[in-house]
Structures are given as C-alpha cells and as structure tokens.
Design a protein around this motif. Structure first.
Motif, PDB file in Angstrom:
ATOM      1  N   TRP A   1      -5.669   8.631   2.348  1.00 13.34           N
ATOM      2  CA  TRP A   1      -6.236   9.475   3.392  1.00 13.34           C
ATOM      3  C   TRP A   1      -6.178  10.948   2.973  1.00 13.34           C
ATOM      4  CZ3 TRP A   1      -9.194   8.220   7.324  1.00 13.34           C
ATOM      5  CH2 TRP A   1      -9.499   9.199   8.256  1.00 13.34           C
ATOM      6  N   GLU A   2      -5.043  11.343   2.413  1.00 11.44           N
ATOM      7  CA  GLU A   2      -4.891  12.737   1.993  1.00 11.44           C
ATOM      8  C   GLU A   2      -5.910  13.104   0.915  1.00 11.44           C
ATOM      9  OE1 GLU A   2      -1.687  15.507  -0.352  1.00 11.44           O
ATOM     10  OE2 GLU A   2      -0.900  14.057   1.088  1.00 11.44           O
ATOM     11  N   ARG A   3      -6.112  12.186  -0.010  1.00  9.76           N
ATOM     12  CA  ARG A   3      -6.994  12.481  -1.157  1.00  9.76           C
ATOM     13  C   ARG A   3      -8.474  12.227  -0.868  1.00  9.76           C
ATOM     14  NH1 ARG A   3      -6.843   9.901  -7.133  1.00  9.76           N
ATOM     15  NH2 ARG A   3      -8.501  11.214  -7.919  1.00  9.76           N
ATOM     16  N   PHE A   4      -8.785  11.160  -0.100  1.00  3.41           N
ATOM     17  CA  PHE A   4     -10.179  10.743   0.041  1.00  3.41           C
ATOM     18  C   PHE A   4     -10.687  10.706   1.473  1.00  3.41           C
ATOM     19  CE2 PHE A   4      -8.664   8.590  -3.864  1.00  3.41           C
ATOM     20  CZ  PHE A   4      -9.547   9.148  -4.778  1.00  3.41           C
TER      21      PHE A   4
ATOM     22  N   ALA B   1      -8.397   0.142   2.880  1.00  2.00           N
ATOM     23  CA  ALA B   1      -8.460   1.107   1.780  1.00  2.00           C
ATOM     24  C   ALA B   1      -9.913   1.386   1.405  1.00  2.00           C
ATOM     25  CB  ALA B   1      -7.677   0.580   0.575  1.00  2.00           C
ATOM     26  N   ALA B   2     -10.728   0.330   1.363  1.00  2.00           N
ATOM     27  CA  ALA B   2     -12.159   0.508   1.078  1.00  2.00           C
ATOM     28  C   ALA B   2     -12.806   1.373   2.149  1.00  2.00           C
ATOM     29  CB  ALA B   2     -12.858  -0.846   0.989  1.00  2.00           C
ATOM     30  N   ALA B   3     -12.412   1.175   3.402  1.00  2.00           N
ATOM     31  CA  ALA B   3     -12.976   1.967   4.498  1.00  2.00           C
ATOM     32  C   ALA B   3     -12.647   3.450   4.336  1.00  2.00           C
ATOM     33  CB  ALA B   3     -12.469   1.449   5.847  1.00  2.00           C
ATOM     34  N   VAL B   4     -11.456   3.758   3.834  1.00  2.00           N
ATOM     35  CA  VAL B   4     -11.104   5.166   3.587  1.00  2.00           C
ATOM     36  C   VAL B   4     -11.959   5.712   2.440  1.00  2.00           C
ATOM     37  CG1 VAL B   4      -9.292   6.756   2.851  1.00  2.00           C
ATOM     38  CG2 VAL B   4      -8.755   4.937   4.491  1.00  2.00           C
TER      39      VAL B   4
END
Length: 173
Positions: A167-170, A62-65
C-alpha cells in the motif's frame, strides 16, 4: 521436466523479453517448440499447478493494490504474470503477498500484472507441435473459491492494513 527446468525456461524467456509480457509469451512459445510434446505437457502441468496454488484471497488483494482493482479475469491474468516473474518472486508472493513490495523492482500497471498470453503458451506450442489440442493435464481442478478468508477489495483502509508495504509503495496517492 523437473521444477528446476520449468523455472529455467520461465526465467530465460522473461530475461530475453526484457520484462515485456507479450514478448515473454512469444519467446516462451518459441522455446517450448524446441521440446517434444510430452515435455510441453510437463511444462503445462508445472504452470497449471502454480496457477492453482496462487488462487488465494490474499494474493487477489495484493493484485488489487498493484492494479488498483482486480476483477476475476484481471486476477487470472495476474497469476500468470506472477509465474512469469520467476521462482523467487512467485514463491515469495505465495508465502507473503505483501512481500511483493520488496520483490518487484518496479511495477508499470500499463504493462505489468497481465500475463494472459503466458497462460496459453504451452497450449499453443503443443498444438503447433502436434496439430492437436492439448489433452487434460490430469491435475485437480482449481478450487471453487480462493483459499483463505474473503475480504472486500474496495475497502482502502482494510487493504492498507493487510498489505502495508504494498500500500505504501503502490497504493493510490
């Protein structure tokens, strides 16, 4: 210090800092300086326990995204920042990292995601109060590897599948 008081201190200093992680760390040190040294160590134990609890492959993904990549150090600082976001965001992210898409109002990668200084706040306050370095907190060490199943953070398709809302948002445009 109990868990409620820990989160009240985190929330109060974050709100006063208006979301700026560096100001948050400074205000946290100031707030901790109003406590006795044992209470500062209690705060440090609460912080460290949550920091270790957030050491998971899924949170790292999640941090990577959010950060468009996350080195070891970046993930360490991300976990400090995540604690600084308060109980609701922290607990939600630990249980379902993809829920950060809904839990975060916004995310500015230039200032958000890096709470390195928050990780040092209790140590700094303890040293200022006592003139000594904080003793060992008596907690089990962080695991050698994050909890969960490792995966490649450079595989955009896999990140999009694992964290569809984030992924969609960030994710990259």
């Amino acid at each position: 210090m109990d868990e409620t008081e820990f989160w009240e201190i985190v929330d109060g200093t974050r709100d006063a800092a208006e979301g700026d992680p560096e100001d948050h760390a400074d205000l946290l040190v100031e707030r901790l300086l109003r406590l006795d040294p044992d209470s500062v160590l209690d705060f440090a134990r609460h912080f460290e326990a949550r920091y270790n609890r957030a050491y998971t492959w899924d949170l790292w993904g999640a941090a990577a995204v959010l950060l468009h990549g996350a080195s070891d150090d970046a993930f360490d600082y991300f976990r400090c920042w995540l604690i600084g976001q308060g109980r609701e965001v922290f607990e939600g992210a630990v249980h379902d990292p993809d829920s950060l898409a809904e839990l975060l109002d916004d995310f500015d990668e230039d200032i958000d995601g890096d709470g390195e200084e928050l990780g040092y706040a209790a140590d700094e306050a303890y040293e200022q109060l006592t003139g000594a370095i904080a003793p060992d907190l008596g907690l089990p060490p962080q695991p050698a590897e994050p909890l969960g199943t490792p995966f490649a953070f450079d595989d955009d398709a896999d990140l999009a599948r694992r964290f569809p809302r984030l992924w969609e948002r960030f994710g990259p445009e």
